[in-house]
Each structure stands twice: as C-alpha cells, then as structure tokens.
Design a protein around this motif. Sequence first.
Motif, PDB file in Angstrom:
ATOM      1  N   GLY A  11       0.792  -1.212   0.000  1.00 65.12           N
ATOM      2  CA  GLY A  11       0.000   0.000   0.000  1.00 65.12           C
ATOM      3  C   GLY A  11       0.828   1.267   0.000  1.00 65.12           C
ATOM      4  O   GLY A  11       1.951   1.277   0.494  1.00 65.12           O
ATOM      5  N   GLY A  12       0.272   2.347  -0.557  1.00 67.47           N
ATOM      6  CA  GLY A  12       0.850   3.674  -0.452  1.00 67.47           C
ATOM      7  C   GLY A  12       2.185   3.859  -1.127  1.00 67.47           C
ATOM      8  O   GLY A  12       3.021   4.603  -0.629  1.00 67.47           O
ATOM      9  N   THR A  16      -1.627   5.259  -7.554  1.00 64.53           N
ATOM     10  CA  THR A  16      -2.635   6.178  -8.059  1.00 64.53           C
ATOM     11  C   THR A  16      -1.983   7.455  -8.578  1.00 64.53           C
ATOM     12  O   THR A  16      -2.338   7.959  -9.634  1.00 64.53           O
ATOM     13  CB  THR A  16      -3.645   6.488  -6.944  1.00 64.53           C
ATOM     14  OG1 THR A  16      -4.270   5.270  -6.549  1.00 64.53           O
ATOM     15  CG2 THR A  16      -4.703   7.473  -7.398  1.00 64.53           C
ATOM     16  N   HIS A 149      11.823   1.250  -0.320  1.00 61.47           N
ATOM     17  CA  HIS A 149      11.871   0.866   1.086  1.00 61.47           C
ATOM     18  C   HIS A 149      11.928  -0.655   1.161  1.00 61.47           C
ATOM     19  O   HIS A 149      11.577  -1.346   0.222  1.00 61.47           O
ATOM     20  CB  HIS A 149      10.598   1.343   1.814  1.00 61.47           C
ATOM     21  CG  HIS A 149      10.669   2.773   2.261  1.00 61.47           C
ATOM     22  ND1 HIS A 149       9.694   3.344   3.043  1.00 61.47           N
ATOM     23  CD2 HIS A 149      11.595   3.738   2.062  1.00 61.47           C
ATOM     24  CE1 HIS A 149      10.020   4.609   3.278  1.00 61.47           C
ATOM     25  NE2 HIS A 149      11.163   4.874   2.696  1.00 61.47           N
ATOM     26  N   THR A 188      18.713   9.617   1.205  1.00 56.72           N
ATOM     27  CA  THR A 188      18.884   8.473   2.103  1.00 56.72           C
ATOM     28  C   THR A 188      19.637   7.352   1.383  1.00 56.72           C
ATOM     29  O   THR A 188      19.420   7.106   0.204  1.00 56.72           O
ATOM     30  CB  THR A 188      17.528   7.914   2.566  1.00 56.72           C
ATOM     31  OG1 THR A 188      16.846   7.371   1.432  1.00 56.72           O
ATOM     32  CG2 THR A 188      16.671   8.993   3.198  1.00 56.72           C
ATOM     33  N   LYS A 189      20.483   6.652   2.150  1.00 54.50           N
ATOM     34  CA  LYS A 189      21.214   5.556   1.500  1.00 54.50           C
ATOM     35  C   LYS A 189      20.294   4.360   1.319  1.00 54.50           C
ATOM     36  O   LYS A 189      20.527   3.512   0.456  1.00 54.50           O
ATOM     37  CB  LYS A 189      22.473   5.172   2.291  1.00 54.50           C
ATOM     38  CG  LYS A 189      22.268   4.545   3.629  1.00 54.50           C
ATOM     39  CD  LYS A 189      23.617   4.144   4.249  1.00 54.50           C
ATOM     40  CE  LYS A 189      23.439   3.277   5.486  1.00 54.50           C
ATOM     41  NZ  LYS A 189      22.579   3.875   6.529  1.00 54.50           N
ATOM     42  N   LEU A 190      19.186   4.306   2.094  1.00 51.23           N
ATOM     43  CA  LEU A 190      18.233   3.200   1.956  1.00 51.23           C
ATOM     44  C   LEU A 190      17.707   3.137   0.532  1.00 51.23           C
ATOM     45  O   LEU A 190      17.658   2.078  -0.093  1.00 51.23           O
ATOM     46  CB  LEU A 190      17.077   3.395   2.942  1.00 51.23           C
ATOM     47  CG  LEU A 190      15.905   2.406   2.835  1.00 51.23           C
ATOM     48  CD1 LEU A 190      16.315   1.019   3.319  1.00 51.23           C
ATOM     49  CD2 LEU A 190      14.707   2.889   3.652  1.00 51.23           C
ATOM     50  N   ARG A 224      10.190  12.716  -4.130  1.00 50.79           N
ATOM     51  CA  ARG A 224       9.178  13.128  -3.168  1.00 50.79           C
ATOM     52  C   ARG A 224       8.935  14.618  -3.352  1.00 50.79           C
ATOM     53  O   ARG A 224       9.872  15.404  -3.422  1.00 50.79           O
ATOM     54  CB  ARG A 224       9.705  12.859  -1.755  1.00 50.79           C
ATOM     55  CG  ARG A 224       8.705  13.203  -0.659  1.00 50.79           C
ATOM     56  CD  ARG A 224       9.290  12.922   0.724  1.00 50.79           C
ATOM     57  NE  ARG A 224       9.532  11.505   0.934  1.00 50.79           N
ATOM     58  CZ  ARG A 224       8.574  10.641   1.135  1.00 50.79           C
ATOM     59  NH1 ARG A 224       7.329  11.035   1.161  1.00 50.79           N
ATOM     60  NH2 ARG A 224       8.834   9.380   1.297  1.00 50.79           N
ATOM     61  N   VAL A 226       5.839  17.572  -2.243  1.00 46.19           N
ATOM     62  CA  VAL A 226       4.564  17.760  -1.553  1.00 46.19           C
ATOM     63  C   VAL A 226       3.446  18.205  -2.517  1.00 46.19           C
ATOM     64  O   VAL A 226       2.272  17.918  -2.286  1.00 46.19           O
ATOM     65  CB  VAL A 226       4.715  18.732  -0.367  1.00 46.19           C
ATOM     66  CG1 VAL A 226       4.877  20.152  -0.833  1.00 46.19           C
ATOM     67  CG2 VAL A 226       3.551  18.601   0.587  1.00 46.19           C
ATOM     68  N   ALA A 229       1.203  15.509  -3.378  1.00 43.13           N
ATOM     69  CA  ALA A 229       0.251  15.108  -2.344  1.00 43.13           C
ATOM     70  C   ALA A 229      -0.853  16.151  -2.191  1.00 43.13           C
ATOM     71  O   ALA A 229      -1.920  15.858  -1.661  1.00 43.13           O
ATOM     72  CB  ALA A 229       0.976  14.924  -1.010  1.00 43.13           C
ATOM     73  N   GLU A 230      -0.615  17.348  -2.667  1.00 38.74           N
ATOM     74  CA  GLU A 230      -1.621  18.410  -2.551  1.00 38.74           C
ATOM     75  C   GLU A 230      -2.628  18.377  -3.701  1.00 38.74           C
ATOM     76  O   GLU A 230      -3.813  18.650  -3.518  1.00 38.74           O
ATOM     77  CB  GLU A 230      -0.933  19.789  -2.535  1.00 38.74           C
ATOM     78  CG  GLU A 230      -0.161  20.066  -1.264  1.00 38.74           C
ATOM     79  CD  GLU A 230       0.670  21.345  -1.354  1.00 38.74           C
ATOM     80  OE1 GLU A 230       1.417  21.638  -0.402  1.00 38.74           O
ATOM     81  OE2 GLU A 230       0.603  22.044  -2.400  1.00 38.74           O
ATOM     82  N   PRO A 232      -4.332  16.158  -5.447  1.00 39.70           N
ATOM     83  CA  PRO A 232      -5.607  15.405  -5.452  1.00 39.70           C
ATOM     84  C   PRO A 232      -6.765  16.140  -4.798  1.00 39.70           C
ATOM     85  O   PRO A 232      -7.906  15.992  -5.219  1.00 39.70           O
ATOM     86  CB  PRO A 232      -5.268  14.138  -4.663  1.00 39.70           C
ATOM     87  CG  PRO A 232      -3.808  14.013  -4.642  1.00 39.70           C
ATOM     88  CD  PRO A 232      -3.264  15.389  -4.785  1.00 39.70           C
TER      89      PRO A 232
END
Lengths: 265, 265
Positions: A11-12, A16, A149, A188-190, A224, A226, A229-230, A232
């Motif tokens: 999820g997430g 979408t 992730h 991030t190194k991840l 990433r 914002v 995310a705004e 929608p």
Amino acid sequence: MRKIAILNQKGGVGKTTTAVNLSAGLARQGARVCLIDLDPQAHATTHLGVEPQKGAASIYDVLVRDCPIETVKRSLQPNLTLVPSHIDLAAAEVELTGVVGREVILREALAQDTQEYDYLIMDCAPSLGVLTVNALVAAHEVFIPLQPHFFALHGLSKLLETTSLVARRMNPSLQVSGVVICLYDSATKLAQEVVNDLAEFLNQSRGQNVPWKEARIFETRIRRNVKLAECPSFGQSIFEYAPSSNGALDYFALAQEIHCQANVI
Amino acid sequence: MRKIAILNQKGGVGKTTTAVNLSAGLARQGARVCLIDLDPQAHATTHLGVEPQKGAASIYDVLVRDCPIETVKRSLQPNLTLVPSHIDLAAAEVELTGVVGREVILREALAQDTQEYDYLIMDCAPSLGVLTVNALVAAHEVFIPLQPHFFALHGLSKLLETTSLVARRMNPSLQVSGVVICLYDSATKLAQEVVNDLAEFLNQSRGQNVPWKEARIFETRIRRNVKLAECPSFGQSIFEYAPSSNGALDYFALAQEIHCQANVI
Ligand SMILES: Nc1ncnc2c1ncn2[C@@H]1O[C@H](COP(=O)(O)OP(=O)(O)OP(=O)(O)O)[C@@H](O)[C@H]1O
Ligand SMILES: Nc1ncnc2c1ncn2[C@@H]1O[C@H](COP(=O)(O)OP(=O)(O)OP(=O)(O)O)[C@@H](O)[C@H]1O
Ligand SMILES: [Mg+2]
Ligand SMILES: [Mg+2]
C-alpha cells in the motif's frame, strides 16, 4: 494500443499518483489515453475531480452487471477519458465468487469497445484479488510503482509470481515492462540500496523464461514532492496544479520516456 | 486487557510501523503485549525478524483450520509475543465465504486463550474485508494511523462507517480511541491543514451516538524518519535498531501516552 496495468499490492507506494499523472502527461504529449480506476477506494477518480456519487455509473456496472464500458466513460480533457470507480466495487470480490470466467470480464468488455486509444492505463487496489487479476488479464504490460523501502522489495516476489501465473494460464503476451521508482529521497542511503538490489535482481532474470525478463527500472525517478500530495484535493493532475514543480517535471519526463519507448518497440 | 485494532484501508500510512513499534514500546514499559499480524503480506511478522516459512503455523491456521491460538504464538522478547501471519492468509477471504459466523472466529479463538496480557494489538491489511472485520469484532478499541495527506481523510468516512456497523451488530463495546498522525512532515502546510480538518471533524462528533464520539488525535506525532524505514530489514523494532533516533523517541512517547491513558480509564 498499449494496455498497461499499474500495480503493487504494497500500500501507499504511488500507484494512483503514477496512474493519474502519467495518464495526464501522455495526454499532454498528444496521446489518446483511457484511464480505468479498478480500486474501490476510487482515488484515481477523486484525483481527477470526479466525485463518485451513489448509484453513478462506474466500472462496477461493467464488471458485475455486464454494462458496456462505453456507457460509463467520462471524457475529462481532449485526450483523457476516465472509467470511474465506486465504493460498491469493494463488494465485487465476493459478488464475483463462483461466476464463471470472472477473471476475464474486463478483457471481454474492452474487446467490445470500438473507441481507439493509444494508451489504456489501469490503476489497481493494494491487493492481488480478482479486480487486480482482471487488470492483469486485460493488460499487455505491467508497470510496478515502488517506494524504495524494504517492504516494497519484500512483496515483489509475490507480485511477480501472480503475474507469471496469469501470463501462463490466461494472457501469454503479458510482460512486466518496468519499475517506476516513486517517493524517491536521494538523500537516504536506503533508497540507493533498494534500487541497487532491485537492479541486480532484474539483471539476473535476463534471458530467463519469465514475464519480467526484459523489465527494467525506468530512468526517470519520481522525487518526493509535496505538490503531488496536494493536487488530489483540488481534483487536478500535477500539470494543472503546479506545472513547474518537481512532480510535474518528473511525471512529464516519465511520460516522454514511455512514449518514446513506444516508438522503439 | 486492552484489545486494540490498528487499521486504515488506505495503503502505506504507517499501520505496520505503528503496530510493531508501539507493541515494542509498551513491552519496554513493562506491559505484556501480544501482537497479532492479520495482514497476508505478513509485514509485522517480517519486521520482527520472523520469516514466514512455507507451512509454518500462523494466524491462518487459527482462522481457517480452527487451531487454538496457543499453538501458533511465538514469544520474541520478555514481554512481547507474536501471532505471525502467512501469505496463505490471502486466500482466507474466499475460503471463509459462506462459513457461518466467519467474522467472529478470532474473538472466539481469543476467548479460549488462557494467557494474560495487558495489550492485544492487531495489525491489519489495507482493506475492510473479512480479516479486518475479525479484528474489529475482537477489539475494544480502534487506533487509526493516518498520514496527513488528502487521500487519508477521503477514506476515513468509509472506515468509520464500517466500524459503526460492527459496533452496532456484533461488538457494542467497540470505540475509536484515537488517530495516530504518522509520517508527519511539519514543514509542509498540507500536514497542518489535514490535522486541522481532522480535529474539527472529531470535535463535531462529540456527544453524538457514534463509536468515535470520544476519539482524539494523539498528542504524539510520529515524524518522518528514515530509521523507521530501515529497521524492518534488520528484523528489529526501532528501539533495538536506532534507540536514539526520532523514530524511537516518538514511538516511546506514544507508548507512554497510551499506557498512562490506560491508568486514567
Ligand atoms: N512523489 C510523491 N511525493 C509526495 N507525495 C506523494 C508522491 N507520490 C505519492 N504521494 C502521496 O503519498 C500517498 C500515497 O500515494 P498513492 O495514494 O498514489 O499510493 P497508492 O499506491 O496508490 O496507495 P494505495 O495502496 O492506497 O492505493 C498519497 O497521499 C500521495 O498523495
Ligand atoms: N514515520 C516514518 N518515517 C519514515 N518511514 C516510515 C514511517 N512510517 C512508516 N514508514 C515507511 O513507510 C512505508 C509504509 O509504512 P507501513 O508499511 O508501516 O504502512 P502500512 O499502512 O502498514 O502499509 P500497508 O497498507 O501496505 O499495510 C514503509 O516502507 C515504512 O517503512
Ligand atoms: Mg491507490
Ligand atoms: Mg502494513
């Protein structure tokens, strides 16, 4: 016509956001796009400013009540058509249990549709249930949005297993085209480690007889941002809401990368 | 014993991260915690370093094959017990169709369990299907992890509707205790707007006859922190992996807020 299922049962991860903004990006490049929302949450529908009313025509009517897809489409922009979803779709999983050939209903409905498009894009719910399988049966290609992730990689094998099962039993032409890295945080190194692990996994599959033998990580990473995310909440794609944001730049670049790839195939 | 269901059908909002790190945080405060993983993705199981083997005992055996819950538990730390999940659970939704009383199986299994705990925490999948309903029937409280984004608010009404239906028909003591703000990015105005909208909505529900009449937003906000995304790959909670990170501070504070709240109730 390229038929693309956007899926990942985690999820997430940006399914979408990718389905909507890639569709809008392709439409801006002059391609005729039909976006199908197969998620009962109806987020792609809401994202494009269509509020799923009670009883309004939706993909539910196509899958459960055999209505022609023609009757539920909405033309939103010159090159962008939406087949909306509805919360009633949540019941489809149980309502379709025991229905013969329940997994091929969408493919059949699309075969009856005479309208020509360049792209058919399907947004899916975070699950591998009957709605997602309908998308896999109807599609020729799979795009996998992936947040870099740990849990994202963890679920990939199940996703590929399901895709391979559908390819073997119902849709031999199904291929995994690529992975879209979403919510990319280069600091991030991840993120870098996950992308490296993924690239290695895909390289090892080259030449094997699996639907992801030619899959690659798309060059364009979606950072990433914002604004993504705004938008929608305004019922707009990123291109109307914040045309000069990183989100708009990245999804336009992804649309170009995919549209140009088409001319190569 | 407080029985808490961690749920939100929106994907990727921090359910598993909250279920695991809150459980570990409460265990560190001396509380005896049993964490049940009801998600077929088995992410809470993996997060705690338990790899779901093929055929290993899991919650699937409790729900579908009527095994006593005692036989599938794993004691991981002095105060932390896990009831693991397994990918086979994905089939439970269809396998339980038509089974009489399929929604109360978990509550029944827990009633047979003689072991005493202070907290029972249930991690759920991003869906409102039969597995999540089992958690709602077995729980006394609901915690809703929420990423302060538009889609999160959009799905809240459906979540509360389902909770209210379960409370009315099967579990009159069910209450929504609170909302955990996860992945909080205080730098964006979007987060603040969503939190304000949510607070206003909850305030308007005060005194009404709904399961969320006393729900509040927990004071502790879980900030976005990459260590929280890294620790699952090591099979550790945030407290073992990065004890002085923001993630550990936030989840420890949340555990304290909840544990102290208990002494008030
Ligand atoms: N690149 C990005 N930058 C910032 N926010 C993003 C980005 N991509 C998606 N988001 C936000 O993250 C959240 C998750 O994205 P989205 O809803 O697209 O994922 P999904 O995979 O479709 O989720 P679900 O599994 O619930 O269907 C949303 O609130 C969305 O607005
Ligand atoms: N506060 C945080 N800071 C940074 N990363 C986080 C945080 N909380 C969760 N994550 C990461 O974000 C992703 C989504 O979180 P998580 O898997 O806990 O959500 P979920 O709601 O359980 O997802 P699903 O709907 O798939 O069950 C994971 O990769 C997780 O590691
Ligand atoms: Mg989605
Ligand atoms: Mg989870």
